[in-house]
Design a protein around this motif. Structure first.
Motif, PDB file in Angstrom:
ATOM      1  N   PHE A 279      42.595  24.315   2.384  1.00  0.00           N
ATOM      2  CA  PHE A 279      43.288  24.624   1.279  1.00  0.00           C
ATOM      3  C   PHE A 279      42.582  25.311   0.084  1.00  0.00           C
ATOM      4  O   PHE A 279      41.623  24.977  -0.989  1.00  0.00           O
ATOM      5  N   ASP A 280      43.144  26.423  -0.536  1.00  0.00           N
ATOM      6  CA  ASP A 280      42.600  27.530  -1.411  1.00  0.00           C
ATOM      7  C   ASP A 280      43.845  28.307  -1.489  1.00  0.00           C
ATOM      8  O   ASP A 280      44.346  28.960  -1.559  1.00  0.00           O
ATOM      9  N   ARG A 281      43.518  27.738  -3.256  1.00  0.00           N
ATOM     10  CA  ARG A 281      44.891  28.537  -3.913  1.00  0.00           C
ATOM     11  C   ARG A 281      45.012  29.866  -4.360  1.00  0.00           C
ATOM     12  O   ARG A 281      45.695  30.848  -3.888  1.00  0.00           O
ATOM     13  N   SER A 282      43.454  30.449  -4.325  1.00  0.00           N
ATOM     14  CA  SER A 282      43.286  32.681  -4.220  1.00  0.00           C
ATOM     15  C   SER A 282      43.898  32.354  -2.717  1.00  0.00           C
ATOM     16  O   SER A 282      43.166  33.862  -3.181  1.00  0.00           O
ATOM     17  N   ARG A 283      43.510  32.016  -2.217  1.00  0.00           N
ATOM     18  CA  ARG A 283      43.789  32.714  -0.242  1.00  0.00           C
ATOM     19  C   ARG A 283      45.483  33.032  -1.035  1.00  0.00           C
ATOM     20  O   ARG A 283      46.000  33.038  -0.610  1.00  0.00           O
ATOM     21  N   GLN A 284      45.283  34.411   0.168  1.00  0.00           N
ATOM     22  CA  GLN A 284      46.259  35.512   0.277  1.00  0.00           C
ATOM     23  C   GLN A 284      46.825  34.356   1.466  1.00  0.00           C
ATOM     24  O   GLN A 284      46.173  34.592   2.396  1.00  0.00           O
ATOM     25  N   GLY A 285      48.474  35.081   1.280  1.00  0.00           N
ATOM     26  CA  GLY A 285      49.243  34.116   1.556  1.00  0.00           C
ATOM     27  C   GLY A 285      49.274  33.082   1.645  1.00  0.00           C
ATOM     28  O   GLY A 285      49.317  32.326   0.881  1.00  0.00           O
ATOM     29  N   LEU A 286      49.250  32.243   3.075  1.00  0.00           N
ATOM     30  CA  LEU A 286      49.908  30.731   2.718  1.00  0.00           C
ATOM     31  C   LEU A 286      47.791  29.924   2.413  1.00  0.00           C
ATOM     32  O   LEU A 286      46.639  30.450   2.737  1.00  0.00           O
ATOM     33  N   PRO A 287      48.003  29.513   1.416  1.00  0.00           N
ATOM     34  CA  PRO A 287      46.947  28.477   1.140  1.00  0.00           C
ATOM     35  C   PRO A 287      45.859  27.824   1.765  1.00  0.00           C
ATOM     36  O   PRO A 287      45.051  27.235   1.736  1.00  0.00           O
ATOM     37  N   TYR A 288      47.312  26.751   2.766  1.00  0.00           N
ATOM     38  CA  TYR A 288      46.649  26.494   4.155  1.00  0.00           C
ATOM     39  C   TYR A 288      46.440  26.826   4.912  1.00  0.00           C
ATOM     40  O   TYR A 288      46.914  28.264   5.479  1.00  0.00           O
ATOM     41  N   TRP A 289      45.209  26.168   6.090  1.00  0.00           N
ATOM     42  CA  TRP A 289      45.333  26.249   6.989  1.00  0.00           C
ATOM     43  C   TRP A 289      44.296  25.488   7.925  1.00  0.00           C
ATOM     44  O   TRP A 289      43.748  24.249   7.246  1.00  0.00           O
ATOM     45  N   PRO A 290      44.732  25.432   9.737  1.00  0.00           N
ATOM     46  CA  PRO A 290      44.527  23.640  10.130  1.00  0.00           C
ATOM     47  C   PRO A 290      42.614  24.502  10.643  1.00  0.00           C
ATOM     48  O   PRO A 290      41.952  25.588  10.811  1.00  0.00           O
ATOM     49  N   MET A 291      41.954  23.199  10.642  1.00  0.00           N
ATOM     50  CA  MET A 291      40.542  23.702  10.416  1.00  0.00           C
ATOM     51  C   MET A 291      39.602  23.008  12.456  1.00  0.00           C
ATOM     52  O   MET A 291      38.974  23.183  12.373  1.00  0.00           O
ATOM     53  N   LEU A 292      40.717  22.441  12.720  1.00  0.00           N
ATOM     54  CA  LEU A 292      40.489  21.918  14.331  1.00  0.00           C
ATOM     55  C   LEU A 292      40.950  23.583  15.605  1.00  0.00           C
ATOM     56  O   LEU A 292      40.507  22.309  16.637  1.00  0.00           O
ATOM     57  N   THR A 293      41.565  23.862  14.928  1.00  0.00           N
ATOM     58  CA  THR A 293      42.416  24.865  15.838  1.00  0.00           C
ATOM     59  C   THR A 293      41.784  25.278  17.493  1.00  0.00           C
ATOM     60  O   THR A 293      41.545  25.207  18.630  1.00  0.00           O
ATOM     61  N   ASP A 294      40.173  26.099  16.823  1.00  0.00           N
ATOM     62  CA  ASP A 294      39.092  26.377  17.758  1.00  0.00           C
ATOM     63  C   ASP A 294      38.379  24.940  18.042  1.00  0.00           C
ATOM     64  O   ASP A 294      37.485  25.002  19.449  1.00  0.00           O
ATOM     65  N   MET A 295      38.609  23.807  18.520  1.00  0.00           N
ATOM     66  CA  MET A 295      38.116  22.650  18.917  1.00  0.00           C
ATOM     67  C   MET A 295      38.101  22.297  20.209  1.00  0.00           C
ATOM     68  O   MET A 295      38.716  21.224  21.421  1.00  0.00           O
ATOM     69  N   HIS A 296      39.649  23.128  20.979  1.00  0.00           N
ATOM     70  CA  HIS A 296      40.378  22.881  21.968  1.00  0.00           C
ATOM     71  C   HIS A 296      40.968  20.935  22.384  1.00  0.00           C
ATOM     72  O   HIS A 296      40.352  20.657  23.582  1.00  0.00           O
ATOM     73  N   LYS A 297      40.863  20.488  21.557  1.00  0.00           N
ATOM     74  CA  LYS A 297      41.954  19.252  21.467  1.00  0.00           C
ATOM     75  C   LYS A 297      43.242  18.786  22.513  1.00  0.00           C
ATOM     76  O   LYS A 297      43.727  19.584  22.380  1.00  0.00           O
ATOM     77  N   ARG A 298      42.772  18.198  23.341  1.00  0.00           N
ATOM     78  CA  ARG A 298      43.862  17.675  23.707  1.00  0.00           C
ATOM     79  C   ARG A 298      44.821  16.586  23.316  1.00  0.00           C
ATOM     80  O   ARG A 298      44.294  15.450  23.389  1.00  0.00           O
ATOM     81  N   LEU A 299      46.264  15.710  22.986  1.00  0.00           N
ATOM     82  CA  LEU A 299      47.095  15.325  22.346  1.00  0.00           C
ATOM     83  C   LEU A 299      47.989  14.385  23.615  1.00  0.00           C
ATOM     84  O   LEU A 299      48.478  15.580  23.575  1.00  0.00           O
ATOM     85  N   VAL A 300      47.954  12.826  24.147  1.00  0.00           N
ATOM     86  CA  VAL A 300      48.403  12.787  25.058  1.00  0.00           C
ATOM     87  C   VAL A 300      49.581  11.441  23.531  1.00  0.00           C
ATOM     88  O   VAL A 300      49.261  10.499  23.575  1.00  0.00           O
ATOM     89  N   ILE A 301      50.816  11.748  23.874  1.00  0.00           N
ATOM     90  CA  ILE A 301      51.802  10.902  23.057  1.00  0.00           C
ATOM     91  C   ILE A 301      52.407  10.120  24.440  1.00  0.00           C
ATOM     92  O   ILE A 301      53.890  10.562  25.333  1.00  0.00           O
ATOM     93  N   LEU A 302      52.115   8.648  24.165  1.00  0.00           N
ATOM     94  CA  LEU A 302      52.821   7.730  24.969  1.00  0.00           C
ATOM     95  C   LEU A 302      53.992   6.966  24.308  1.00  0.00           C
ATOM     96  O   LEU A 302      53.533   5.844  23.701  1.00  0.00           O
ATOM     97  N   GLY A 303      55.275   6.672  24.360  1.00  0.00           N
ATOM     98  CA  GLY A 303      56.025   5.938  23.858  1.00  0.00           C
ATOM     99  C   GLY A 303      56.782   5.225  24.631  1.00  0.00           C
ATOM    100  O   GLY A 303      57.272   4.821  25.361  1.00  0.00           O
TER     101      GLY A 303
END
Length: 234
Positions: free
Chosen positions: A128-152
């Motif tokens: 999060f950076d208020r001074s960032r152009q465009g959206l001030p938020y960005w994901p930090m786990l994008t390049d980690m190639h994680k996989r999520l499985v939801i079992l409900g």
């Protein structure tokens, strides 16, 4: 070596089919992990039970500490964030996250919501950076190639996309939104329905879910380079 983070969120402690009044979501997550260990016996498994041992809910002090820069945090702030830091560390180390999350009143259990609130951390899982152009938020786990499985598990039926009460499903869509916000977008979902009916439809739903789990384990394990093939389902 791959690290698999196994999370259970059901308030029920046992597994259906094994324990009286056991949890379907725990049964499914255990089935996934058991099949995974057969396919990849050398992988590391980390277990977190947020149903029986829920994380502390976020407080005003927690928010104050989380939004204070690490280098100027006071000792009490580090103490307040210690549990959250441990949960985030587990998430960062995991390559595959398997979460058994039943539907409670159309949403996730309170323990899992507390877990979510503890892992959505500015500076650690999202930026999060208020001074960032465009959206001030960005994901930090994008390049980690994680996989999520939801079992409900759901008491009623018809919650899948396009079905009769899909609009009332605030479990998988919620989880996908949160983890996508952090940068985890490789998500798979499998759920049991008809729990409140307890008839042949529930048995069929459980059997179908377990078949889908076996297929998904083989798909994911193969994508990670396993050389051990699962036996064909009986």
């Amino acid at each position: 070596m791959t690290t698999l983070l196994h999370i259970d969120a059901s308030a029920r402690s046992g597994r259906s089919g094994t324990d009286p009044h056991g949890s379907h979501s725990r049964r499914l997550s255990a089935r996934f992990v058991e099949q995974w260990q057969k396919a990849r016996p050398g992988d590391r498994i980390v277990y977190r039970d947020v149903g029986q041992h829920p994380p502390h809910p976020v407080t005003g002090e927690w928010i104050h500490a989380a939004f204070t820069k690490p280098e100027v945090r006071e000792p009490w702030m580090r103490n307040v964030l210690a549990e959250s830091d441990a949960l985030v560390d587990e998430l960062l180390e995991a390559d595959v996250i398997v979460a058994g999350v039943p539907m409670y009143n159309f949403g996730v259990p309170a323990g899992f919501k507390a877990y979510i609130d503890n892992i959505v951390r500015v500076g650690r899982t999202f930026g999060f950076d208020r001074s960032r152009q465009g959206l001030p938020y960005w994901p930090m786990l994008t390049d980690m190639h994680k996989r999520l499985v939801i079992l409900g598990a759901r008491g009623d039926y018809g919650y899948e996309a396009g079905e009769r009460i899909a609009h009332a499903n605030h479990v998988e869509p919620h989880i996908r939104t949160v983890f996508g916000y952090l940068g985890i977008e490789n998500v798979h979902g499998i759920a049991v329905e008809y729990d409140e009916f307890g008839d042949e439809r529930l048995k069929a739903s459980l059997a179908q879910a377990e078949r889908r789990i076996e297929a998904l384990v083989e798909e994911l394990a193969t994508s990670l380079g396993t050389t051990t093939r699962l036996p064909d389902p009986a």
